[in-house]
Design an enzyme around this catalytic site. Structure first.
Site, PDB file in Angstrom:
ATOM      1  N   GLU A  55      -6.138   2.441  -0.856  1.00 34.94           N
ATOM      2  CA  GLU A  55      -4.631   2.364  -1.252  1.00 34.94           C
ATOM      3  C   GLU A  55      -4.083   1.269  -1.363  1.00 34.94           C
ATOM      4  O   GLU A  55      -2.747   1.228  -1.617  1.00 34.94           O
ATOM      5  CB  GLU A  55      -3.842   3.645  -0.630  1.00 34.94           C
ATOM      6  CG  GLU A  55      -3.512   3.261   0.726  1.00 34.94           C
ATOM      7  CD  GLU A  55      -4.534   3.394   1.756  1.00 34.94           C
ATOM      8  OE1 GLU A  55      -4.087   3.413   2.953  1.00 34.94           O
ATOM      9  OE2 GLU A  55      -5.614   3.749   1.495  1.00 34.94           O
ATOM     10  N   ASP A 108       0.761  -1.228  -0.025  1.00 37.34           N
ATOM     11  CA  ASP A 108       0.274   0.099  -0.008  1.00 37.34           C
ATOM     12  C   ASP A 108       0.801   1.337   0.118  1.00 37.34           C
ATOM     13  O   ASP A 108       2.285   1.228   0.100  1.00 37.34           O
ATOM     14  CB  ASP A 108      -0.988  -0.020   1.084  1.00 37.34           C
ATOM     15  CG  ASP A 108      -0.302   0.067   2.463  1.00 37.34           C
ATOM     16  OD1 ASP A 108       0.694   0.546   2.646  1.00 37.34           O
ATOM     17  OD2 ASP A 108      -1.225   0.028   3.468  1.00 37.34           O
ATOM     18  N   ILE A 109       0.145   2.333  -0.254  1.00 35.45           N
ATOM     19  CA  ILE A 109       0.808   3.805  -0.248  1.00 35.45           C
ATOM     20  C   ILE A 109       1.063   4.374   1.022  1.00 35.45           C
ATOM     21  O   ILE A 109       0.302   4.456   1.835  1.00 35.45           O
ATOM     22  CB  ILE A 109       0.034   4.629  -1.189  1.00 35.45           C
ATOM     23  CG1 ILE A 109      -0.392   4.086  -2.685  1.00 35.45           C
ATOM     24  CG2 ILE A 109       0.936   5.929  -1.458  1.00 35.45           C
ATOM     25  CD1 ILE A 109      -1.190   4.759  -3.540  1.00 35.45           C
TER      26      ILE A 109
END
Length: 326
Positions: A237, A194-195
């Site tokens: 995300e 994920d970001i």
């Protein structure tokens, strides 16, 4: 005399019917010379019956699939049985232009063909007739329906923002790969990532900028993965990738390539330049997993470790130990 007159009238009606029916009719002898050529064939070929009478069909139409057509016709002569071919097997035998306005998207007429043996009074098959049906409307409608169904299927399994697989479809594929691994024992690794600090991106630049960061991440993922790999947006995300026939050691190479590519990239948003990173976790499919959800959880735990230990890194999950029988 009256009997002859009736026969001549019947013959006249038959000739008129042959010429006016809305299908092509060609009669060939055993040497493939044309004996009958009706109005339909004239209209679409541009050749009058007097220009085709007694002529070899392959000489007049060099674009005909000669070998294929000879095999079909020879079998009808030999076996005294009808033969058929549809547009789905071969779009056309005679390459006639399509001039119908409704199906104008087709350059050439789609055809179904029936080949019928014609016997003499002695019962010998001396000729065959080729009946040519214009099925362009049917073919185009079916292809349009199939195309629409394909597009609908694609839309139903695609995440709108990233154009990756959506979560429902991706989990179906994860289940399939789990089942396949049980049979083949081939290595397969799952990556979750994920970001980093995504909420901060949304707070500082707005949700539209956040969406652009997600799109950019999906694009870089597509650029890095192979065609055989299965990628999806897991939610928000967070992303997932199944690396087919890949050990977690090789998955680490993939992850580091992707991580560095994202770290070196930037998203241009209005007057701002947004730099960001991702954290990743890897889990290789193992026989100790009871189902694909455990495989997913194992990758998620590795991702959690990456985030808890500084972010912008990849963690390779420890392989579970096989259970020991007492």
């Amino acid at each position: 005399m009256s009997r002859i007159q009736v026969d001549l009238n019947d013959f006249h009606w038959m000739i008129e019917m042959i010429q006016t029916i809305d299908v092509g009719l060609v009669v060939l002898d055993q040497k493939y010379n044309i004996q009958t050529w009706n109005t339909f064939m004239e209209a679409h070929s541009g050749l009058r019956p007097d220009q085709t009478q007694g002529k070899n069909i392959f000489s007049l139409f060099p674009n005909l699939p000669e070998r294929w057509l000879r095999n079909k016709v020879d079998a009808v002569f030999m076996l005294n049985n009808r033969a058929f071919t549809t547009w789905e097997q071969r779009p056309h035998v005679f390459k006639f232009r399509n001039y119908r306005p409704i199906t104008g998207m087709a350059d050439y007429m789609y055809q179904n063909i029936t080949i019928i043996p014609l016997k003499s009074l002695s019962g010998e098959v001396t000729h065959v007739s080729l009946i040519v049906y214009d099925v362009t409307d049917v073919a185009i409608n079916k292809m349009q329906l199939e195309r629409a169904n394909t597009e609908l299927s694609q839309v139903s399994r695609t995440d709108g923002l990233t154009q990756l697989n959506n979560r429902r479809y991706w989990e179906e594929r994860a289940q399939e790969e789990y089942n396949r691994n049980i049979r083949t024992k081939h290595p397969c690794s799952m990556v979750m990532f994920d970001i980093d600090h995504f909420k901060r991106i949304n707070d500082n630049y707005g949700h539209l900028a956040g969406d652009q960061v997600i799109r950019q991440t999906a694009k870089l993922l597509k650029d890095t993965m192979r065609n055989t790999d299965i990628a999806g947006r897991y939610g928000g995300e967070e992303f997932v990738v199944i690396l087919i026939d890949t050990t977690q050691e090789n998955a680490m190479i993939f992850c580091e390539r992707l991580r560095q590519l994202i770290e070196q990239s930037a998203v241009k948003w209005e007057k701002e330049t947004i730099h960001y990173t991702v954290s990743l976790g890897i889990s290789e499919l193992n026989s100790t997993f009871a189902n694909h959800q455990q495989w997913l959880e194992h990758a998620d735990n590795a991702l959690y470790y990456s985030k808890e230990n500084g972010r912008n890194q990849t963690t390779m999950a420890k392989k579970p130990e096989p259970s020991k029988e007492n």
